[in-house]
Each structure stands twice: as C-alpha cells, then as structure tokens.
Design a protein around this motif. Structure first.
Motif, mmCIF file in Angstrom:
data_model
loop_
_atom_site.group_PDB
_atom_site.id
_atom_site.type_symbol
_atom_site.label_atom_id
_atom_site.label_comp_id
_atom_site.label_asym_id
_atom_site.label_seq_id
_atom_site.Cartn_x
_atom_site.Cartn_y
_atom_site.Cartn_z
ATOM 1 N N PHE A 67 43.808 36.708 37.114
ATOM 2 C CA PHE A 67 42.337 37.420 37.070
ATOM 3 C C PHE A 67 42.213 38.041 38.633
ATOM 4 C CE2 PHE A 67 38.058 37.195 38.498
ATOM 5 C CZ PHE A 67 37.385 37.727 37.428
ATOM 6 N N TYR A 68 42.834 37.480 39.467
ATOM 7 C CA TYR A 68 42.438 38.281 40.865
ATOM 8 C C TYR A 68 43.743 39.238 41.326
ATOM 9 C CZ TYR A 68 39.270 34.441 41.644
ATOM 10 O OH TYR A 68 38.171 33.572 41.419
ATOM 11 N N ASP A 70 44.665 40.298 43.839
ATOM 12 C CA ASP A 70 45.556 40.180 44.869
ATOM 13 C C ASP A 70 46.807 39.471 44.738
ATOM 14 O OD1 ASP A 70 43.742 41.136 46.887
ATOM 15 O OD2 ASP A 70 43.332 39.431 47.965
ATOM 16 N N ARG B 223 35.698 38.922 51.855
ATOM 17 C CA ARG B 223 36.601 39.426 50.996
ATOM 18 C C ARG B 223 37.906 39.326 51.687
ATOM 19 N NH1 ARG B 223 36.199 45.318 51.476
ATOM 20 N NH2 ARG B 223 36.282 45.204 49.342
ATOM 21 N N SER B 224 39.270 39.272 50.991
ATOM 22 C CA SER B 224 40.574 39.283 51.730
ATOM 23 C C SER B 224 40.787 40.689 52.248
ATOM 24 C CB SER B 224 41.434 39.045 50.620
ATOM 25 O OG SER B 224 41.508 39.864 49.579
ATOM 26 N N GLU B 225 40.109 41.763 52.344
ATOM 27 C CA GLU B 225 40.388 42.900 52.738
ATOM 28 C C GLU B 225 40.112 42.903 54.193
ATOM 29 O OE1 GLU B 225 38.764 42.267 49.892
ATOM 30 O OE2 GLU B 225 39.697 43.647 48.173
ATOM 31 N N TYR B 226 39.348 41.872 54.881
ATOM 32 C CA TYR B 226 38.729 41.869 55.914
ATOM 33 C C TYR B 226 39.556 40.791 56.941
ATOM 34 C CZ TYR B 226 34.789 44.540 54.795
ATOM 35 O OH TYR B 226 33.829 45.420 54.135
ATOM 36 N N LEU B 263 38.707 32.600 51.504
ATOM 37 C CA LEU B 263 39.062 34.127 51.153
ATOM 38 C C LEU B 263 38.737 34.288 49.830
ATOM 39 C CD1 LEU B 263 42.220 35.189 53.413
ATOM 40 C CD2 LEU B 263 39.900 35.723 53.613
ATOM 41 N N GLY B 264 38.288 35.585 49.405
ATOM 42 C CA GLY B 264 38.278 36.104 47.999
ATOM 43 C C GLY B 264 39.814 36.579 47.681
ATOM 44 N N ALA B 265 39.795 37.272 46.778
ATOM 45 C CA ALA B 265 41.098 37.761 46.394
ATOM 46 C C ALA B 265 40.996 38.982 45.395
ATOM 47 C CB ALA B 265 42.135 36.532 45.451
ATOM 48 N N GLY B 266 40.353 39.942 46.106
ATOM 49 C CA GLY B 266 40.593 41.276 45.791
ATOM 50 C C GLY B 266 39.631 41.401 44.163
ATOM 51 N N ALA B 267 38.573 40.801 43.980
ATOM 52 C CA ALA B 267 37.882 40.958 42.909
ATOM 53 C C ALA B 267 36.461 41.332 43.167
ATOM 54 C CB ALA B 267 38.062 39.685 41.967
ATOM 55 N N ILE B 269 33.887 41.675 41.178
ATOM 56 C CA ILE B 269 32.934 40.857 40.559
ATOM 57 C C ILE B 269 32.519 39.540 41.011
ATOM 58 C CG2 ILE B 269 34.322 39.689 39.283
ATOM 59 C CD1 ILE B 269 30.874 40.939 38.267
ATOM 60 N N CYS B 270 33.203 38.969 42.100
ATOM 61 C CA CYS B 270 33.286 37.871 42.698
ATOM 62 C C CYS B 270 32.088 38.160 44.043
ATOM 63 C CB CYS B 270 34.494 37.240 43.386
ATOM 64 S SG CYS B 270 35.469 36.536 42.160
ATOM 65 N N GLY B 285 36.866 34.384 38.333
ATOM 66 C CA GLY B 285 35.460 34.729 38.665
ATOM 67 C C GLY B 285 34.555 35.182 37.642
ATOM 68 N N GLU B 439 37.129 46.272 36.994
ATOM 69 C CA GLU B 439 36.699 45.036 37.838
ATOM 70 C C GLU B 439 35.810 44.219 36.841
ATOM 71 O OE1 GLU B 439 37.648 44.094 40.440
ATOM 72 O OE2 GLU B 439 38.066 46.031 41.715
#
Ligand SMILES: Cc1cc2nc3c(=O)[nH]c(=O)nc-3n(C[C@H](O)[C@H](O)[C@H](O)COP(=O)(O)O)c2cc1C
Ligand code: SF4
Ligand code: FES
Lengths: 165, 518
Positions: A67-68, A70, B223-226, B263-267, B269-270, B285, B439
């Motif tokens: 799903f993710y 990453d 978010r994991s982008e940060y 941390l999120g994982a690049g989604a 929608i989350c 998510g 997404e």
C-alpha cells in the motif's frame, strides 16, 4: 543516510530490530521503517518474523508493504535520487529536469541503473516548493536544481565507478 | 565580545547550501581571530534570500542574503560583524518589506530563536500560554479556543474549539491528541518550517490540547519526506521531557502528557484524518466511513483530537494573548492569520503570514515580485493538488475560506503556486486525475476507476478524438466523482480539472505534451 548505509539481509539482525519496536501500539509501520532503514528494502524473509512478533496475518503485512509507496521489496541502488514531480516543481521545469536525469543515468524514473549505483524515484512534494525544482539525494534536500547542478551532484558517484556518461 | 551570527538550519536553507556557509563562516572567523557564536535558527520564510545570514549588531539583527560559500571571505572584509555594507546587505532583518508587512502570530518565533533551545523559547513568551491554561478549568481553555475563531488549518477549516469540546464531552478514556503533520499538498511547507524553526510551539500546543480535553498521549504523524523535521522534533521532545514540560507531571501540574513521533510512508491519502488513524494503528491507509467522528471514536477506537500542525501551534499564542486579540485579525468567518506559502514560478517565494483577506494579486505582485521566469502569470493553483487553477481575471479574490469557495476553489493548507504562460492546463488537469489514480486508497469505485478513466478521456480530448462527446464524458465523470466519492481525494479532484476546463478551454483544443506520474 550515507554511502553504503545499507547492510545485506540478516535474519538475526532483523529479528532484533523487530523486537525493539514490537511493543509500540500499532507497531507495523515502525517495524517496516526500521527494517528498510537498515537493509534498504523489506526482504520476503522478514514477513514470517513480523507475523510472529506482531501477531498479524501474512496478508496484512504484505498488504501494508504494497500500500505504501515508500516500502520496497527489492534492494535499491547505492544512491537514491528522488525527484519532485508535483505542481510547484512542474511550474519550474521538473519535467525537463527528470528527462535530463534519465538521459544522464541511462535509466527511466522508478528504476535502478544497471550497475546498481542509482535508484531514481518520483516523489510528490518535498516541502521545498519556494525553491523549486527540488530533489533529494540520499536523504539530503536540494533546491533550485538545474541540470548543471544535478550533474555536479551526481559527479562524485559517477567518477567513482566510471559509470554512465 | 562574542558576535552572534545566525545561519538557518531549515531544510529549504540547507537545500541551497546553508551548512557549507555556516562551516565557512566558522573557519573564516577562526582564521581572523574573530570571536563569534553561530546560532542555527529556523527560517524567516524569505526563501529566495536563503541562505539568509543574520548578524547581531548594536542596532539589532541585520541580514545578508542569499549568501554563498564564495561570498564569505568578502563579507568578512566588508566588516559583516559590525553590519558592514556589501551588495548582499539587506538592512535590519525585520525592516525588509516582505517581512515587515506580515502579521506574525503562529510564526512569531520562527527564524528568531534557536529552535532547540528551551531557554530561548521561554525568553520569547514560550510556555506562558500553558501556564495560563494550567490555571484554568478545562471548559475555559476550550471556550478560549472556540472564541478565538480558530479554524483548522489542514484544509477543511473546521472550528478547532468545537472539535475539542466533542472530545472533552466524550466519556471514554483514554483520549488521544494526534497532530497531522503529513503536509502532502504540493506547494505547501508551512508545517515543515514551523516544526524545524519553532518545534516547542507545536509541543506546547499539543500539551494544551491534552490538558484541555483530558488526553495523556499525543502522536505526531509526520510524512517521511521530512527527515530534517523528524530529527528536530525528536530532539525537541527529549528536551521538553528533560525540562518537565512532558511526562508524568506537565510543568509540575497534575496532568501527565507525552508525545511520540511516527513516520508516514509516502501515501498522500494518509493526510486524510481517518486514513491517518488507520496508518497509525499499523494498517493500510483506507478511509473509514463516518460516523463515527474521530472525536468520538478515533485512534484505537478512543476519542481523538486530530489537528493540523498549524492549528495546534496557534493555540499557544491564543492562550498567551487571549481569544479577543486573535479574533481581531481576519475577515468574515475567517479569523486570525493565514500562513500563505507562495511557491512555484515566482521570484520571491516564501512564507507570508497575514490576516485573512489579502488578494492573490497582492501576494503575487507585492510579495512575489512576479514570475521567476519573467514571463506573464497565466494560472495560479491555490490549495494544493485538489485546488482550483485561477486565471488572471480571478486574482483579485481575497484569501478567505468563503471567498475562495465562492470562486469554486478551496483554500486548503494555504499553498499558492504560480505558473507562467508556458503552462498547459490540459496537462495539469491530466496530472490531477493521474495523481488521484496514483494515490487513491482504492476503497470506492468513483475514485479508483474514475480517475484512471479521467486520464484516458483527457488524453482523447487532447488528441482530438471525438472531442465533444469526450468533453461531455469528462463532465459526467467529474459529476460522478464529486457526488459519489467516499472522501475528498476523489470528491475534490474534479476541482482542478473543472477549473482548467472552465478558465483555459483553449488548452484542450490543441495537441499538448503530457504529464506523467510515473
Ligand atoms: C486527501 C486528503 C489529504 C489531506 N491531507 C492533509 C494533510 O496533509 N495535513 C492536514 O493537516 N490535513 C489534511 N487533510 C485534512 C484532514 O482530513 C483533517 O481535516 C485535518 O487533519 C483536521 O485538522 P484541522 O481541523 O486542524 O485542519 C487531508 C484531507 C484529505 C481528504
Ligand atoms: S475517494 Fe478515493 S481515496 Fe477517498 S475513499 Fe474513495 S477510493 Fe479512497
Ligand atoms: S512541489 Fe516540489 S517540493 Fe513541493
């Protein structure tokens, strides 16, 4: 993240990493992040270890990994270059920048170069939109990126391996 | 005497070389025997001037920018430590018009203080709001937030105090505070800037929320982008704990409260609050149906406040200065200030905190200085990937929830992205559909299938295949997605698409290059 940051897959190390965060409420994402930080991807061998430690089904774990965006299921290149493809960077030429990078490295976005040196990923906003276009190389953010600047960023790795021209 | 020099540690500043500049300044000072102390502050938000170096002089802080490594020796020759003249000299930082014309409430300390110094935080009014809150009854704290008129800064604009009241009234225990730091909207970076430049404000705001509704645990879903914000938050949380502001007894009171960063994982929608909660619980998510509201049954089924970073980070100033003082800013039902993020093809991009009501044109012309390319502005997207593209004729629309909605757009998280006349709006509309397809959480058909169909239909329109029939089909598809999607990802994707069709129809009647999501 630094050069050669990833270790090769190791069951015992994975088990210890999982145990270290398994007690957290809703531990699955922290577990997956911890494994990917260490190994660069989630090996198939991780799944039974996770299902045992967290008492969740195989389908659940696989579903979450897929799903993710990453989480990877195969090892990435030694360097990961993420190129922002979202609107603000589009307005400052990210399309052309991505095309330049693809040509320079001889591989399309969302792939890894044949020599295993670079993985190219699309990303949708790096939070650097006032300095678009933006890229992230091995966890380091760059702004106002021109083709020349990206060449300079890639140069050390390219000369080290005599890689793509 | 030691001279303080400020070089930001904000990710945007780092992205254009701030670390190297700081290193060079230290080396140059050492070589010359100058006594300096380098403070790594947050950003003032004038991103186009980054790295913006400030020097504390007898006349206050003065600025130089944008400074590159090659400028450093020359700046020392010019007497930078005394505020000496140079082509990069910008005068007193707070007199720079871009900054001077702002109304900084949420971002009052950002760029001013050392983000990781709790002493600095307290010296600038930090934790005064919490002290006051701790002397009040729970209902009084919530009433103060309600009276301030604060509305959620994450996009939906829901009144924050009313949400808190629902959680306060819910009988179940435990309760949670969840900070939405997913900041997925392109063109936005205010959450990041605040978390990196003044993290204690967010920590204080979450603590107040916990005290007000009776929650003892808080999560920041980042978010994991940060990665930079992640490090700063974790350090700041540890420091707050060491100083007794988090833990079993908040500031010596009877309230326990602690915070964990996840941390999120690049989604994308989350960022939607129910998908976010699913993610925090360790699942995919997927959107949850409502009711129940998260305020009643949220994280692990318990009453939960979910608020954006800026909503929570604005509570300290409200409690410190009072609801009335905050309400005085703004217009209509949009009270207080809006941190606008000016981005894209613009000369002077950055963070501009202003009372609600400034027009897009004022922002782009007076602050932004026009496009970076020097070409005419053609379109402006407001509010992230689900926001409308506005043409020149709508640039006098004021930034206010209701006014933007009346122009068939949305304010979202306050991102304003400028495009010059090389933009192709059919490509942008296609991108909106492709992004939605990419997404989509997959839970409902109008979004999952509809967005993919949307991409195909736009491709056919642009290719000139049965244009009239396909334009009608696209209109039907937009209708279906708007009416039948379970959440706002599918439900609002038609906004950018329709605005492109309505304001830039000519772009759909000629072949055009095509955007991809990969
Ligand atoms: C697709 C989608 C993405 C969202 N992304 C975010 C986000 O990144 N950050 C955020 O604060 N709110 C986001 N929201 C809004 C949240 O669902 C929710 O309204 C918000 O977190 C509530 O906090 P607030 O009242 O303080 O704004 C998103 C909503 C949708 C539908
Ligand atoms: S609209 Fe899209 S993202 Fe939202 S619930 Fe439906 S499928 Fe999921
Ligand atoms: S859109 Fe590229 S950094 Fe935000």
């Amino acid at each position: 993240m630094k050069l050669d940051a990833y270790r090769t897959w190791d069951d015992e190390r994975a088990r210890r990493l999982i145990e270290a965060v398994a007690h957290l409420p809703g531990a699955l994402l922290p577990v997956l992040h911890s494994l990917q930080d260490e190994f660069g991807y989630i090996d198939d061998a991780a799944i039974p270890l996770i299902t045992d430690a967290l008492n969740v089904s195989r389908a659940e774990v696989v579903g979450v990994i897929h799903f993710y965006h990453d989480f990877r299921t195969a090892p990435p290149g030694r360097h990961t270059l993420r190129v922002c493809r979202a609107e603000s960077c589009q307005s400052m030429g990210s399309q052309a920048l991505a095309a330049h990078i693809e040509e320079r490295l001889g591989t399309p976005m969302e792939s890894t170069t044949a020599d295993g040196e670079f993985t190219l990923e699309n990303v949708y906003c790096l939070g650097n939109c006032a300095l678009s276009p933006a890229v992230m190389l091995d966890g380091r953010l760059y702004g106002r990126v021109t083709p020349e600047r990206v060449d300079a960023l890639l140069a050390p790795a390219l000369t080290a391996t005599g890689g793509a021209a | 005497m030691t001279t303080r020099i400020y070089v930001p540690r904000d990710a945007a500043a780092l992205s254009v070389g701030a670390d190297d500049v700081a290193t060079r300044i230290a080396a140059e000072a050492a070589a010359r025997g100058d006594d300096i102390a380098i403070v790594r502050n947050g950003s003032r938000g004038m991103c186009w001037l980054e790295p913006l170096v400030e020097v504390e002089t007898a006349e206050g802080r003065v600025a130089y920018g944008p400074v590159s490594v090659d400028d450093v020796a020359r700046l020392f020759d010019a007497g930078i430590l005394e505020g000496g003249a140079d082509t990069l000299y910008l005068g007193p930082t707070e007199a720079i018009p871009y900054f001077a014309r702002q109304q900084r409430l949420t971002f009052a300390r950002c760029g001013v203080v050392d983000p990781l110094s709790i002493e600095d935080y307290r010296a600038h009014g930090g934790y005064e709001g919490l002290q006051r809150a701790l002397s009040m009854a729970r209902e009084e704290i919530v009433a103060e937030v309600t009276d301030s008129g604060l509305r959620g800064r994450g996009g939906a604009g829901f009144p924050t105090g009313i949400k808190w009241q629902t959680v306060l009234d819910a009988p179940a225990e435990p309760k949670y505070i969840v900070c939405n730091a997913d900041e997925g909207d392109s063109g936005t970076f205010a959450d990041r800037m605040l978390m990196e430049g003044d993290p204690f404000t967010l920590i204080e705001g979450m603590t107040m929320a916990g005290v007000a509704v009776g929650a003892t645990v808080g999560y920041i879903y980042l978010r994991s982008e940060y990665p930079h914000a992640h490090r700063t938050l974790r350090e700041a949380i540890t420091t707050a704990r060491e100083h007794g502001y988090l833990g079993p007894s908040v500031a010596g009171s009877a309230h326990p409260f602690d915070i964990e960063v996840r941390l999120g994982a690049g989604a994308y929608i989350c960022g939607e609050e129910t998908a976010l909660l699913e993610s925090l619980e360790g699942r995919r998510g997927l959107i949850r149906p409502r009711p129940p509201l998260p305020a009643v049954s949220g994280l692990f089924g318990q009453p939960t406040v979910v608020n954006n970073v800026l909503s929570l980070a604005t509570v300290p100033v409200i409690l410190e200065r009072g609801a009335e003082a905050y309400r005085e800013f703004g217009m209509g039902r949009s009270r207080g200030t809006q941190p606008v993020q000016l981005a894209g093809n613009v000369k002077r991009g950055g963070l501009i905190e202003l009372a609600f009501g400034v027009t897009l044109r004022e922002l782009i012309e007076n602050y932004g200085g026009g496009t970076a390319s020097g070409r005419p502005v053609r379109a402006v997207q407001v509010g992230g990937p689900l926001g409308a593209y506005f043409p020149d004729s709508l640039l006098d629309t004021p930034l206010d929830y209701e006014a933007i909605a009346a122009a068939d757009g949305l304010l979202g998280h306050g991102g304003v992205v400028v495009f010059d006349d090389t933009v192709d709006l059919a490509s942008q509309a296609r991108f909106a559909m492709a992004f939605c397809a990419f997404e989509s959480c997959g839970k409902c058909t109008p979004c999952r299938i509809g967005a993919t169909r949307g991409v195909e239909v736009i491709d056919r329109i642009v290719a000139g295949e049965e244009r009239t029939a396909n334009l009608e089909l696209l209109d039907d598809l937009n209708d279906l997605m708007t009416k039948a999607s379970l959440c706002a990802l599918g439900g609002l994707t038609p906004i950018p698409v329709r605005s492109a069709l309505q304001h830039f129809p000519e772009d759909f009647s000629r072949p055009a290059p095509v955007a991809t999501t990969g």
